[in-house]
Design a protein around this motif. Structure first.
Motif, PDB file in Angstrom:
ATOM      1  N   LEU A  31       2.011 -10.806   3.926  1.00 18.59           N
ATOM      2  CA  LEU A  31       2.686  -9.610   4.456  1.00 18.59           C
ATOM      3  C   LEU A  31       2.095  -8.392   3.773  1.00 18.59           C
ATOM      4  CD1 LEU A  31       5.190  -7.921   5.593  1.00 18.59           C
ATOM      5  CD2 LEU A  31       6.385  -8.612   3.537  1.00 18.59           C
ATOM      6  N   VAL A  32       1.837  -7.349   4.549  1.00 14.63           N
ATOM      7  CA  VAL A  32       1.439  -6.075   3.944  1.00 14.63           C
ATOM      8  C   VAL A  32       2.461  -5.024   4.339  1.00 14.63           C
ATOM      9  CG1 VAL A  32      -0.284  -4.233   3.852  1.00 14.63           C
ATOM     10  CG2 VAL A  32      -1.031  -6.617   3.871  1.00 14.63           C
ATOM     11  N   SER A  33       3.013  -4.375   3.327  1.00 14.02           N
ATOM     12  CA  SER A  33       3.917  -3.263   3.564  1.00 14.02           C
ATOM     13  C   SER A  33       3.135  -1.987   3.271  1.00 14.02           C
ATOM     14  CB  SER A  33       5.128  -3.389   2.640  1.00 14.02           C
ATOM     15  OG  SER A  33       5.936  -2.256   2.779  1.00 14.02           O
ATOM     16  N   ALA A  34       2.906  -1.179   4.293  1.00 12.48           N
ATOM     17  CA  ALA A  34       2.034  -0.015   4.127  1.00 12.48           C
ATOM     18  C   ALA A  34       2.779   1.276   4.447  1.00 12.48           C
ATOM     19  CB  ALA A  34       0.807  -0.146   5.027  1.00 12.48           C
ATOM     20  N   THR A  35       2.699   2.215   3.510  1.00 10.66           N
ATOM     21  CA  THR A  35       3.318   3.530   3.687  1.00 10.66           C
ATOM     22  C   THR A  35       2.218   4.579   3.700  1.00 10.66           C
ATOM     23  OG1 THR A  35       5.282   2.803   2.504  1.00 10.66           O
ATOM     24  CG2 THR A  35       4.980   5.173   2.697  1.00 10.66           C
ATOM     25  N   GLY A  36       2.247   5.456   4.678  1.00 11.71           N
ATOM     26  CA  GLY A  36       1.240   6.505   4.748  1.00 11.71           C
ATOM     27  C   GLY A  36       1.251   7.144   6.124  1.00 11.71           C
ATOM     28  N   SER A  37       0.119   7.686   6.513  1.00 21.12           N
ATOM     29  CA  SER A  37       0.051   8.406   7.780  1.00 21.12           C
ATOM     30  C   SER A  37       0.013   7.427   8.959  1.00 21.12           C
ATOM     31  CB  SER A  37      -1.212   9.265   7.817  1.00 21.12           C
ATOM     32  OG  SER A  37      -2.339   8.406   7.812  1.00 21.12           O
ATOM     33  N   THR A  38       0.286   7.964  10.144  1.00 22.88           N
ATOM     34  CA  THR A  38       0.170   7.164  11.357  1.00 22.88           C
ATOM     35  C   THR A  38      -1.286   6.721  11.547  1.00 22.88           C
ATOM     36  OG1 THR A  38       2.105   8.162  12.363  1.00 22.88           O
ATOM     37  CG2 THR A  38       0.468   7.256  13.872  1.00 22.88           C
ATOM     38  N   ALA A  39      -2.229   7.577  11.161  1.00 19.46           N
ATOM     39  CA  ALA A  39      -3.652   7.218  11.285  1.00 19.46           C
ATOM     40  C   ALA A  39      -3.954   5.986  10.431  1.00 19.46           C
ATOM     41  CB  ALA A  39      -4.530   8.392  10.860  1.00 19.46           C
ATOM     42  N   MET A  40      -3.400   5.958   9.222  1.00 22.76           N
ATOM     43  CA  MET A  40      -3.603   4.787   8.356  1.00 22.76           C
ATOM     44  C   MET A  40      -2.996   3.548   9.023  1.00 22.76           C
ATOM     45  SD  MET A  40      -1.894   2.666   6.057  1.00 22.76           S
ATOM     46  CE  MET A  40      -0.439   3.500   5.459  1.00 22.76           C
ATOM     47  N   GLY A  41      -1.803   3.702   9.568  1.00 22.46           N
ATOM     48  CA  GLY A  41      -1.127   2.575  10.224  1.00 22.46           C
ATOM     49  C   GLY A  41      -1.925   2.037  11.401  1.00 22.46           C
ATOM     50  N   ARG A  42      -2.538   2.980  12.141  1.00 28.18           N
ATOM     51  CA  ARG A  42      -3.355   2.567  13.296  1.00 28.18           C
ATOM     52  C   ARG A  42      -4.569   1.750  12.851  1.00 28.18           C
ATOM     53  NH1 ARG A  42      -1.454   5.248  17.659  1.00 28.18           N
ATOM     54  NH2 ARG A  42      -1.144   7.453  17.242  1.00 28.18           N
ATOM     55  N   ALA A  43      -5.063   2.051  11.664  1.00 29.22           N
ATOM     56  CA  ALA A  43      -6.216   1.294  11.148  1.00 29.22           C
ATOM     57  C   ALA A  43      -5.768  -0.074  10.629  1.00 29.22           C
ATOM     58  CB  ALA A  43      -6.914   2.093  10.035  1.00 29.22           C
ATOM     59  N   VAL A  44      -4.622  -0.088   9.974  1.00 30.92           N
ATOM     60  CA  VAL A  44      -4.158  -1.297   9.295  1.00 30.92           C
ATOM     61  C   VAL A  44      -3.533  -2.312  10.264  1.00 30.92           C
ATOM     62  CG1 VAL A  44      -2.256  -2.033   7.763  1.00 30.92           C
ATOM     63  CG2 VAL A  44      -3.901  -0.313   6.980  1.00 30.92           C
ATOM     64  N   ALA A  45      -2.688  -1.824  11.173  1.00 29.81           N
ATOM     65  CA  ALA A  45      -1.882  -2.733  12.009  1.00 29.81           C
ATOM     66  C   ALA A  45      -2.716  -3.731  12.816  1.00 29.81           C
ATOM     67  CB  ALA A  45      -0.963  -1.925  12.910  1.00 29.81           C
ATOM     68  N   TRP A  65      -0.442  -4.741  -5.424  1.00 29.93           N
ATOM     69  CA  TRP A  65      -0.186  -3.329  -5.100  1.00 29.93           C
ATOM     70  C   TRP A  65      -1.455  -2.494  -5.103  1.00 29.93           C
ATOM     71  CZ3 TRP A  65       2.772   0.152  -9.135  1.00 29.93           C
ATOM     72  CH2 TRP A  65       2.997   1.423  -8.594  1.00 29.93           C
ATOM     73  N   LYS A  66      -1.680  -1.775  -4.007  1.00 30.31           N
ATOM     74  CA  LYS A  66      -2.767  -0.789  -3.935  1.00 30.31           C
ATOM     75  C   LYS A  66      -2.109   0.581  -3.808  1.00 30.31           C
ATOM     76  CE  LYS A  66      -5.357   1.616  -1.664  1.00 30.31           C
ATOM     77  NZ  LYS A  66      -5.509   3.060  -1.882  1.00 30.31           N
ATOM     78  N   ILE A 122       0.888  -1.175   0.000  1.00 30.91           N
ATOM     79  CA  ILE A 122       0.000   0.000   0.000  1.00 30.91           C
ATOM     80  C   ILE A 122       0.917   1.213   0.000  1.00 30.91           C
ATOM     81  CG2 ILE A 122      -1.704   1.296   1.352  1.00 30.91           C
ATOM     82  CD1 ILE A 122      -2.709  -1.372   2.466  1.00 30.91           C
ATOM     83  N   SER A 123       0.817   2.050  -1.036  1.00 33.35           N
ATOM     84  CA  SER A 123       1.757   3.164  -1.129  1.00 33.35           C
ATOM     85  C   SER A 123       1.045   4.504  -1.122  1.00 33.35           C
ATOM     86  CB  SER A 123       2.636   3.017  -2.375  1.00 33.35           C
ATOM     87  OG  SER A 123       1.833   2.958  -3.526  1.00 33.35           O
ATOM     88  N   ALA A 124       1.814   5.553  -0.830  1.00 36.82           N
ATOM     89  CA  ALA A 124       1.256   6.900  -0.683  1.00 36.82           C
ATOM     90  C   ALA A 124       1.498   7.719  -1.955  1.00 36.82           C
ATOM     91  CB  ALA A 124       1.906   7.573   0.517  1.00 36.82           C
ATOM     92  N   PHE A 125       0.841   8.894  -2.020  1.00 37.28           N
ATOM     93  CA  PHE A 125       0.939   9.704  -3.248  1.00 37.28           C
ATOM     94  C   PHE A 125       2.321  10.304  -3.461  1.00 37.28           C
ATOM     95  CE2 PHE A 125       0.401  13.151  -0.219  1.00 37.28           C
ATOM     96  CZ  PHE A 125       1.207  14.144  -0.757  1.00 37.28           C
ATOM     97  N   ASN A 126       3.067  10.517  -2.372  1.00 38.71           N
ATOM     98  CA  ASN A 126       4.258  11.376  -2.489  1.00 38.71           C
ATOM     99  C   ASN A 126       5.448  10.669  -3.109  1.00 38.71           C
ATOM    100  OD1 ASN A 126       4.593   9.756  -0.197  1.00 38.71           O
ATOM    101  ND2 ASN A 126       6.042  11.202   0.673  1.00 38.71           N
ATOM    102  N   PHE A 127       5.541   9.364  -2.917  1.00 41.97           N
ATOM    103  CA  PHE A 127       6.515   8.548  -3.669  1.00 41.97           C
ATOM    104  C   PHE A 127       5.714   7.443  -4.336  1.00 41.97           C
ATOM    105  CE2 PHE A 127       9.717  11.003  -1.752  1.00 41.97           C
ATOM    106  CZ  PHE A 127      10.846  10.834  -2.538  1.00 41.97           C
TER     107      PHE A 127
END
Ligand code: UN1
Length: 514
Positions: free
Chosen positions: A235-249, A182-183, A156-161
């Motif tokens: 395995l999920v590798s997720a890049t983004g905000s801490t809020a997103m991580g809190r939802a995903v983890a 990939w999402k 899961i990737s973010a807009f900035n990279f």
């Protein structure tokens, strides 16, 4: 330069066609894509329907079952070919990155270079997936570690990279024998479509690549959830905000899936009295204003020794006032647009909050850029903001994904290190000093608590050869170089008895009569 709406849309079409993306992918969908350069609509991409997404994950699992038995150096050939395709199209894909994200052309191409570099790294790694041999306490026994592919890896990737982060994960995951689903960010599906097309090109050239080994799911947060909740994704590798991580983890933890989390940063640099100020200024400028402050590694806090504070701040203000804000394709520009209206509002709210906390704000205002009006007010350019603040107030402790640099004063190094660490995030950090004691203290166990700690270099722009990631609310994940590959494999500990006796470990006896 193509600031005219039709010209820009024509250019997007040309780039996508060159990169192998068919028009049907981006003309009729419900996902509206805007370029932050003008704010105009450049594409409408179809979301992947849920059944198709589930089928893509199942197909990836099937591909994995074949791919895991292909010798790793042969898997490396595919990643090497991907690197070659990227090398051949660095200008086109780099330009598309610029159009979709608003980063400078040199940053857009730099992002693709980062993809090429990680492909080279992973291709070499494909011949070095080595395990330990361990001394056994038992006679005629050998212990060793073997590393096996894991399964389907979700990214899961973010807009900035929008594309480099995929490549850090995909290049390693593929040589390690995994399939990749990939999402990408819903703000940047075009560069993802182009990258997927280049992957297909590489796969066709190399041959014998199982169908569905790399898949793309276009969608919003719900699509991310589908990936996260899918039992077939190891395995999920997720890049983004801490809020997103809190939802995903927690969702991943619930099913004991692995995760690599790359979340918010709040990166600081300490500038000591002994620092080479010319060098520090250049580094600060790039880290704080580069990519319009929209890197997870962007410099957000500057902690300056009090005896050089006035001098440094004065010089920084001059740089902040003079830096070129505008179309990221123009040669004089150093600061391109923010990604969207929400980002602009977030920046203004943070600056207001800082003013409320007694800060002195220089810059931060919206800048009118020629040609940007074509997007009818949807382009958001700002002058980067320098915020002098006496204390590390709540707003300073939060990550605002915009070009805001908070400047704090310190007296002694302990105080500076305390300030540096006294935020919830722990991604990147720097010290500027010519004093070896200060530098080593900063790098020591009692120094920076971040995943990245630099000396006389800014916080951003890491090379791919090192492990990339950070601690605390940054999520603890590590991607890219060093031994990050181990996370994409499962480790088996093997004990082999080549003798005729069966000694038990720890001297336990368990004798049966035969
Ligand atoms: C990110 O912003 O998500 O170190 C990644 C850097 C780049 C990667 C940034 N190599 O700034």
């Amino acid at each position: 330069m193509a600031t005219d709406t039709t010209a820009l849309n024509d250019e997007v079409r040309e780039l996508l066609s060159r990169l192998g993306v068919d028009e049907s992918n981006y003309t009729e969908g419900e996902l509206v894509v805007r370029t932050p350069i003008t704010g105009q609509v450049i594409a409408r991409v179809a979301k992947t329907p849920e059944p198709a997404a589930r089928e893509a994950i199942a197909a990836a699992q099937r591909a994995f079952l074949t791919w895991r038995s292909v010798p790793a150096p042969r898997r490396g050939e595919l990643v090497r070919a991907l690197g070659e395709e990227l090398r051949a199209e660095i200008s086109a894909l780099g330009r598309l990155v610029t159009i979709e994200t608003g980063k400078l052309l040199s940053e857009g191409c730099g992002e693709v270079q980062e993809m090429i570099d990680v492909c080279s790294f992973a291709a070499g790694l494909s011949r070095q997936l080595a395990g330990l041999t361990i001394a056994s306490e038992r006679a005629d026994h050998r212990m060793m570690e073997t590393w096996h592919p894991l399964g389907v890896v979700g990214v899961i990737s973010a807009f900035n990279f929008p594309v480099a982060v995929w490549s850090w994960n995909a290049a390693l995951a593929l040589v390690c024998g995994n399939a990749v689903v990939w999402k990408p960010s819903e703000k940047t599906p075009l560069t993802a479509l182009a990258t997927q097309a280049l992957f297909e090109r590489a796969a066709a050239r190399v041959g014998n690549v199982p169908a569905g080994l790399s898949a793309l799911l276009v969608g919003d947060a719900q699509m991310g959830e589908l990936l996260v909740d899918s039992a077939q994704v190891a395995l999920v590798s997720a890049t983004g905000s801490t809020a997103m991580g809190r939802a995903v983890a927690p969702r991943l933890a619930k099913r004991f899936a692995r995760s690599i989390l790359e979340l918010g940063g709040n990166n600081a640099a300490i500038v000591c009295a002994s620092a080479d100020l010319d060098l520090a200024l250049r580094a600060i400028a790039f880290s704080a204003m580069g990519t319009a402050g929209q890197r997870c590694t962007s410099l957000r806090r500057l902690i300056v020794q009090e005896t050089i504070y006035d001098d440094l701040v004065e010089r920084l203000k001059r740089v902040y006032r003079s830096v070129g804000v505008g179309d990221p394709r123009a040669s004089g520009t150093l600061v391109g647009p923010l990604i969207d209206a929400r980002s602009f509002a977030g920046m203004q709210a943070a600056l207001d909050e800082a003013r409320g906390a007694g800060a002195i704000v220089t810059g931060g205002e919206r800048v009118v850029v020629d040609g940007a009006e074509k997007g009818e007010g949807n382009a958001f350019y700002v002058r980067p903001a320098l915020v002098e603040i006496a204390e590390q107030a709540a707003v300073v402790r939060r990550e605002t994904f915009a070009p805001i640099l908070y400047v704090l004063k310190y007296r002694d190094l302990d105080e500076a290190i305390h300030l540096q660490n006294d935020v919830p995030q722990g991604l990147s950090s720097s010290i500027f000093t010519l004093n070896v004691r200060e530098a080593e203290r900063f790098l020591s166990a009692a120094g920076s608590d971040c995943g990245i700690a630099n000396v006389n270099i800014g916080t951003s722009g890491a090379e791919i050869g090192g492990a990339f990631g950070g601690e605390k609310e940054t999520g603890g994940g590590r991607e890219s170089g060093s031994d990050a590959w181990k996370q994409y494999m499962r480790r088996a500990t093997n004990t082999i008895n080549y003798g005729t006796d069966l000694p038990l470990a720890q001297g336990v006896s368990f004798d049966i009569t035969l």
